[in-house]
Design an enzyme around this catalytic site. Structure first.
Site, PDB file in Angstrom:
ATOM      1  N   HIS A 177      21.458  46.337  37.213  1.00 12.97           N
ATOM      2  CA  HIS A 177      21.951  47.224  36.159  1.00 12.97           C
ATOM      3  C   HIS A 177      23.099  46.604  35.369  1.00 12.97           C
ATOM      4  O   HIS A 177      23.442  47.083  34.297  1.00 12.97           O
ATOM      5  CB  HIS A 177      22.419  48.557  36.764  1.00 12.97           C
ATOM      6  N   GLY A 178      23.717  45.566  35.911  1.00 12.90           N
ATOM      7  CA  GLY A 178      24.807  44.906  35.188  1.00 12.90           C
ATOM      8  C   GLY A 178      25.870  44.398  36.137  1.00 12.90           C
ATOM      9  O   GLY A 178      25.906  44.768  37.315  1.00 12.90           O
TER      10      GLY A 178
END
Lengths: 80, 481
Positions: B320-321
């Site tokens: 997701h990051g």
């Protein structure tokens, strides 16, 4: 080993791994048909089959497996 | 151009006309043109990157297939996959890592390198999966550049997935000349359902969530708990909403994408939850990361299993990051998964030996799993680890240090009225009933054979509620990944 021998021995391994003494296998059996056969137990099963048959699988070997029939053919190609 | 914008509506209408009026052998090219037009509306440099990755993957797959020696195939596959991972790392993680898992370093102006191109994680995962499938010889390398380019850029899936497998896509690609009118109708229904989930349910829940999550210390335990529940439900309605829209859009053009959700909040344990949540990502990671890793570590027994699970769950979090909150989300889920996997056999045996307790397990299992996920989502949703920990601490009446009564429930302060909240609960129950019913042949048949007046009345009522709920700016939570 004949196909029947492999299937019999494989059934014993499956029953032990999945803790189900009544489990029956046929060529078309898939992970959907066996309770608790998920990605975690799959490698437990691979390890138990390797130990039982005295063989070693690679990732490439197990990638193409779609059912127990494929599994039996793969084992037959590896056992001496 | 967002899926929920008027521009997209016009783009889609024109695209459908062009697609269905074209000779069948032109349809893939029309769809590819649409996909690139859609993508370039977000970013032209990003489009150049997408085209470059596609060209590299096309050539690499052909080279891998063309080699006969295993070591040569392996070397090529390794270089190609490493190259794709490098692209992912540089664009998505590089700059943030320079700031040690924080926001953009001070003094650096926003620029192309600081913003990961839209859908990068989705199309790179598709590309890696395709290359590994060719290397493992489970599918041939594509001869047609158009087919591969369309697979990687297919506009319904590039914003937020689902991550369709190459074999599944190419099989349907070959039948693009035989559109199915029934599937077209199903597609329209899915788009309407997805928009309803997003606009009517998720965005309304978002009003409450934005309030409680912005300054947790200003709310009571009960209000924060409500906020935490609402975030998990918002995330589900939002993400499954965009997945419905993506699957529906694909069906309009004859491509059925994979499902991403299967009643995840009714999962009996955490392992089952992760087989029913973001299924296209988790099954991808299972096949291309977890299984190879688990196979390599199988000699280490339980340690190997635990290590493979933890790496896999960290990958899910960090996908997701590059944020500590996502790492914490992955790590906490990793711990839950390891405990669940290592105790599952013993738990099954216990409940077999204590049959009367098995009934309790059937409802306590999903309830516990849901609460574990609500807990991990506090980390997932927070802007920083500190804020997440503040939120958790503020929920616990015994250790919170504010003068606010722990059991206060002030709806106006949370941003919505109690009537809206109850209406949302009814909407969520209806949403899950539809999810459940759609899986049952009987109820699916009953709906399709219901009087036309009833069905169309339902569609128009949904559209009316949608129009009344629509806001000027709407973004999907999962479009940022």
């Amino acid at each position: 080993m004949t196909k029947t021998d492999i299937q019999r021995q494989l059934t014993t391994v499956f029953r032990d791994v999945f803790d189900d003494p009544r489990l029956e296998l046929n060529d078309s059996t898939t992970a959907q048909d066996v309770e608790n056969w998920d990605s975690i137990t799959h490698v437990d099963l691979i390890g138990a089959v390797e130990k039982s048959f005295g063989i070693r699988f690679t990732v490439k070997d197990i990638r193409g497996l779609t059912n127990v029939g494929d599994f039996i053919r793969l084992i037959a190609s590896l056992v001496k | 151009m967002s899926f929920l914008s008027a521009e997209f509506g016009i783009f889609l209408a024109l695209g459908l006309v062009a697609f269905y009026l074209s000779p069948s052998h032109w349809r893939p090219s029309v769809l590819l043109g649409m996909s690139y037009a859609f993508y370039s509306s977000w970013s032209l440099p990003g489009t150049v990157l997408l085209l470059s990755v596609t060209t590299g993957v096309y050539l690499a797959a052909r080279w891998i297939e063309g080699r006969s020696a295993e070591h040569s195939k392996f070397a090529l596959a390794t270089i190609a996959v490493a190259g794709l991972l490098l692209v992912l790392f540089v664009f998505k993680f590089g700059v943030s890592l320079a700031g040690i898992f924080s926001a953009r370093p001070e003094g650096i102006a926003p620029g192309i390198l600081l913003i990961a191109p839209l859908g990068l994680s989705y199309y790179l995962f598709k590309a890696i999966g395709y290359l590994l499938d060719v290397y493992w010889e489970t599918m041939p390398a594509q001869r047609s550049f158009v087919s591969l380019a369309l697979y990687l850029s297919f506009f319904p899936q590039i914003v937020s997935g689902p991550i369709q497998r190459a074999g599944d896509f190419f099989q349907q690609y070959r039948e693009l000349d035989k559109p199915d009118s029934d599937e077209f109708i199903v597609g329209l229904r899915r788009i309407l359902f997805g928009m309803f989930k997003k606009v009517v349910i998720a965005d309304r829940l978002g009003l409450l969530v934005a309030t409680t999550h912005s300054h947790p210390s200003g709310f009571s335990s009960l209000e924060l708990l409500t906020g935490a529940y609402c975030y998990s439900l918002q995330l589900y309605a939002d993400f499954s909403g965009i997945t419905d829209i993506a699957i529906g859009l694909g069906l309009l053009f004859g491509i059925r994408g994979p499902e991403n959700f299967d009643l995840p909040y009714f999962a009996s344990n955490i392992q089952v939850f992760w087989r029913r949540w973001h299924m296209s990502l988790t099954s991808w990671l299972t096949d291309y990361l977890f299984l190879p890793l688990r196979m390599s570590l199988r000699g280490l027994g339980t340690v190997g299993l635990s290590l493979a699970i933890m790496i896999n769950m960290l990958a899910i979090g960090l996908w997701h990051g590059p944020k500590w909150t996502y790492a914490a989300f992955g790590a906490i889920n990793g711990v839950f998964m390891i405990v669940s996997a290592l105790t599952l056999k013993a738990r099954n045996k216990f409940f077999q030996d204590h049959a009367p307790l098995a009934h309790i397990r059937t409802w306590a299992g999903p309830l516990l799993t849901f609460h574990l996920m609500v807990f991990t989502h506090i980390f997932f949703s927070a802007d920083s680890l500190r804020l997440a920990l503040t939120y958790v601490v503020s929920i616990l009446p015994a250790i919170r240090r504010t003068g606010i009564p722990a059991w206060r429930l002030n709806w106006p302060l949370m941003g919505i009225s109690v009537q809206t909240f109850l209406a949302l609960c009814a909407g969520l129950a209806a949403m899950e009933a539809i999810h459940w019913g759609a899986k049952q042949t009987y109820w699916r048949g009953r709906f399709i054979s219901a009087p036309r007046l009833l069905r169309w009345g339902l569609y128009y009522a949904s559209i009316l509620i949608l129009v009344l709920s629509i806001k000027t700016t709407m973004t999907f939570i999962y479009a940022q990944f």
